[in-house]
Design a protein around this motif. Structure first.
Motif, PDB file in Angstrom:
ATOM      1  N   MET A 206       0.812  -1.206   0.000  1.00 54.97           N
ATOM      2  CA  MET A 206       0.000   0.000   0.000  1.00 54.97           C
ATOM      3  C   MET A 206       0.849   1.261   0.000  1.00 54.97           C
ATOM      4  SD  MET A 206      -1.557   0.167   3.804  1.00 54.97           S
ATOM      5  CE  MET A 206      -0.882   1.320   4.932  1.00 54.97           C
ATOM      6  N   ILE A 207       2.117   1.123   0.319  1.00 56.69           N
ATOM      7  CA  ILE A 207       2.988   2.293   0.354  1.00 56.69           C
ATOM      8  C   ILE A 207       3.628   2.548  -1.008  1.00 56.69           C
ATOM      9  CG2 ILE A 207       5.067   3.273   1.392  1.00 56.69           C
ATOM     10  CD1 ILE A 207       4.307   1.741   3.948  1.00 56.69           C
ATOM     11  N   GLY A 208       3.984   1.495  -1.732  1.00 51.36           N
ATOM     12  CA  GLY A 208       4.621   1.647  -3.032  1.00 51.36           C
ATOM     13  C   GLY A 208       3.610   1.988  -4.115  1.00 51.36           C
ATOM     14  N   HIS A 209       4.065   2.716  -5.123  1.00 51.08           N
ATOM     15  CA  HIS A 209       3.217   3.089  -6.256  1.00 51.08           C
ATOM     16  C   HIS A 209       3.992   2.869  -7.545  1.00 51.08           C
ATOM     17  CE1 HIS A 209       0.913   4.974  -3.042  1.00 51.08           C
ATOM     18  NE2 HIS A 209      -0.101   5.000  -3.888  1.00 51.08           N
ATOM     19  N   SER A 210       3.258   2.768  -8.655  1.00 52.83           N
ATOM     20  CA  SER A 210       3.889   2.476  -9.934  1.00 52.83           C
ATOM     21  C   SER A 210       4.566   3.694 -10.558  1.00 52.83           C
ATOM     22  CB  SER A 210       2.859   1.910 -10.911  1.00 52.83           C
ATOM     23  OG  SER A 210       1.854   2.867 -11.177  1.00 52.83           O
ATOM     24  N   GLY A 211       4.321   4.857 -10.043  1.00 44.26           N
ATOM     25  CA  GLY A 211       4.928   6.082 -10.568  1.00 44.26           C
ATOM     26  C   GLY A 211       4.351   7.294  -9.860  1.00 44.26           C
ATOM     27  N   TRP A 212       4.838   8.470 -10.253  1.00 41.88           N
ATOM     28  CA  TRP A 212       4.393   9.701  -9.605  1.00 41.88           C
ATOM     29  C   TRP A 212       2.911   9.973  -9.832  1.00 41.88           C
ATOM     30  CZ3 TRP A 212       6.626  11.894  -5.748  1.00 41.88           C
ATOM     31  CH2 TRP A 212       7.987  11.745  -5.573  1.00 41.88           C
ATOM     32  N   GLN A 213       2.425   9.717 -11.023  1.00 41.80           N
ATOM     33  CA  GLN A 213       1.014   9.971 -11.319  1.00 41.80           C
ATOM     34  C   GLN A 213       0.114   9.103 -10.437  1.00 41.80           C
ATOM     35  OE1 GLN A 213      -0.055   9.446 -15.417  1.00 41.80           O
ATOM     36  NE2 GLN A 213      -2.124  10.200 -15.108  1.00 41.80           N
ATOM     37  N   HIS A 214       0.492   7.850 -10.276  1.00 39.87           N
ATOM     38  CA  HIS A 214      -0.253   6.933  -9.422  1.00 39.87           C
ATOM     39  C   HIS A 214      -0.229   7.428  -7.965  1.00 39.87           C
ATOM     40  CE1 HIS A 214      -0.647   2.574  -7.749  1.00 39.87           C
ATOM     41  NE2 HIS A 214      -1.838   3.132  -7.876  1.00 39.87           N
ATOM     42  N   PHE A 215       0.956   7.802  -7.496  1.00 44.57           N
ATOM     43  CA  PHE A 215       1.098   8.298  -6.129  1.00 44.57           C
ATOM     44  C   PHE A 215       0.299   9.583  -5.900  1.00 44.57           C
ATOM     45  CE2 PHE A 215       3.302  11.234  -3.238  1.00 44.57           C
ATOM     46  CZ  PHE A 215       3.117  10.548  -2.053  1.00 44.57           C
ATOM     47  N   ILE A 216       0.411  10.546  -6.831  1.00 45.85           N
ATOM     48  CA  ILE A 216      -0.271  11.828  -6.671  1.00 45.85           C
ATOM     49  C   ILE A 216      -1.789  11.651  -6.685  1.00 45.85           C
ATOM     50  CG2 ILE A 216      -0.697  14.062  -7.807  1.00 45.85           C
ATOM     51  CD1 ILE A 216       2.326  14.031  -8.535  1.00 45.85           C
ATOM     52  N   GLY A 217      -2.285  10.752  -7.527  1.00 46.45           N
ATOM     53  CA  GLY A 217      -3.722  10.485  -7.551  1.00 46.45           C
ATOM     54  C   GLY A 217      -4.225   9.961  -6.215  1.00 46.45           C
ATOM     55  N   ASN A 218      -3.535   8.976  -5.652  1.00 48.00           N
ATOM     56  CA  ASN A 218      -3.940   8.432  -4.353  1.00 48.00           C
ATOM     57  C   ASN A 218      -3.717   9.437  -3.228  1.00 48.00           C
ATOM     58  OD1 ASN A 218      -4.875   5.933  -5.242  1.00 48.00           O
ATOM     59  ND2 ASN A 218      -2.857   4.985  -5.079  1.00 48.00           N
ATOM     60  N   ALA A 219      -2.580  10.109  -3.227  1.00 50.05           N
ATOM     61  CA  ALA A 219      -2.276  11.077  -2.167  1.00 50.05           C
ATOM     62  C   ALA A 219      -3.273  12.227  -2.166  1.00 50.05           C
ATOM     63  CB  ALA A 219      -0.856  11.595  -2.324  1.00 50.05           C
ATOM     64  N   SER A 220      -3.719  12.646  -3.334  1.00 54.15           N
ATOM     65  CA  SER A 220      -4.691  13.744  -3.411  1.00 54.15           C
ATOM     66  C   SER A 220      -5.980  13.383  -2.685  1.00 54.15           C
ATOM     67  CB  SER A 220      -5.002  14.081  -4.871  1.00 54.15           C
ATOM     68  OG  SER A 220      -3.855  14.529  -5.529  1.00 54.15           O
ATOM     69  N   TYR A 221      -6.498  12.206  -2.966  1.00 49.72           N
ATOM     70  CA  TYR A 221      -7.716  11.769  -2.283  1.00 49.72           C
ATOM     71  C   TYR A 221      -7.495  11.628  -0.776  1.00 49.72           C
ATOM     72  CZ  TYR A 221     -10.645  10.832  -6.349  1.00 49.72           C
ATOM     73  OH  TYR A 221     -11.420  10.952  -7.461  1.00 49.72           O
ATOM     74  N   LEU A 222      -6.361  11.046  -0.400  1.00 44.84           N
ATOM     75  CA  LEU A 222      -6.092  10.871   1.031  1.00 44.84           C
ATOM     76  C   LEU A 222      -5.972  12.215   1.743  1.00 44.84           C
ATOM     77  CD1 LEU A 222      -3.578   7.889   0.946  1.00 44.84           C
ATOM     78  CD2 LEU A 222      -5.992   7.847   1.611  1.00 44.84           C
ATOM     79  N   LEU A 223      -5.347  13.193   1.087  1.00 46.35           N
ATOM     80  CA  LEU A 223      -5.203  14.520   1.690  1.00 46.35           C
ATOM     81  C   LEU A 223      -6.524  15.281   1.730  1.00 46.35           C
ATOM     82  CD1 LEU A 223      -1.771  15.579   0.176  1.00 46.35           C
ATOM     83  CD2 LEU A 223      -2.258  14.966   2.555  1.00 46.35           C
ATOM     84  N   LEU A 224      -7.404  15.023   0.768  1.00 44.58           N
ATOM     85  CA  LEU A 224      -8.720  15.668   0.777  1.00 44.58           C
ATOM     86  C   LEU A 224      -9.649  15.064   1.824  1.00 44.58           C
ATOM     87  CD1 LEU A 224      -9.387  16.040  -3.048  1.00 44.58           C
ATOM     88  CD2 LEU A 224      -9.170  17.902  -1.409  1.00 44.58           C
ATOM     89  N   LEU A 225      -9.675  13.753   1.908  1.00 46.49           N
ATOM     90  CA  LEU A 225     -10.621  13.070   2.798  1.00 46.49           C
ATOM     91  C   LEU A 225     -10.067  12.849   4.199  1.00 46.49           C
ATOM     92  CD1 LEU A 225     -11.816  10.374   0.251  1.00 46.49           C
ATOM     93  CD2 LEU A 225     -13.078  12.398   1.002  1.00 46.49           C
ATOM     94  N   GLY A 226      -8.750  12.700   4.307  1.00 46.27           N
ATOM     95  CA  GLY A 226      -8.130  12.373   5.587  1.00 46.27           C
ATOM     96  C   GLY A 226      -8.469  13.296   6.736  1.00 46.27           C
TER      97      GLY A 226
END
Length: 130
Positions: free
Chosen positions: A1-21
């Motif tokens: 759950m910590i690793g991502h396939s690239g920056w776009q993948h990471f930024i997409g998930n991080a954006s949602y986590l930062l919005l909802l968290g």
């Protein structure tokens, strides 16, 4: 759950986590959110291993979907199913079921669906106790 396939993948998930968290952390607390993250990762990993033993998972998309569905329970009242939950389930989870059947790509729609299921169960149970 910590690793991502690239920056776009990471930024997409991080954006949602930062919005909802922050909203979810305020309502449920840090400890509860960490528990939900661990439960989601564990359940998703077990189900992935059972049905797709040769496929590795990468990313926090299951947790993101758990948070999306969990956020739809913020206005929950005992004995009622929130309209927001029904809409989120129909739109987000329905989209994943459809894409899982019709689209061939490297996205684990199963992880999204399982994350949404974990979010809905924990959202109901956490708000039922309140």
């Amino acid at each position: 759950m910590i690793g991502h396939s690239g920056w776009q993948h990471f930024i997409g998930n991080a954006s949602y986590l930062l919005l909802l968290g922050p909203m979810l952390e305020e309502k449920y607390g840090s400890k509860t959110l960490i528990e939900i993250m661990v439960i989601t990762a564990f359940v998703t990993g077990i189900i992935n291993y059972m049905f797709f033993p040769s496929v590795a998972l990468c990313g926090a998309s299951g947790i993101v979907f758990a948070f999306i569905v969990l956020a739809s329970f913020t206005g929950f009242r005992e004995g009622e199913i929130p309209l927001t939950f029904l809409l989120v389930a129909a739109i987000y989870i329905g989209q994943q079921v459809y894409q899982g059947i019709t689209v061939v790509d490297n996205i684990s729609n199963m992880a999204h669906i399982v994350g949404g299921a974990v979010g809905s169960v924990t959202g109901y149970l956490l708000n039922k106790r309140s």
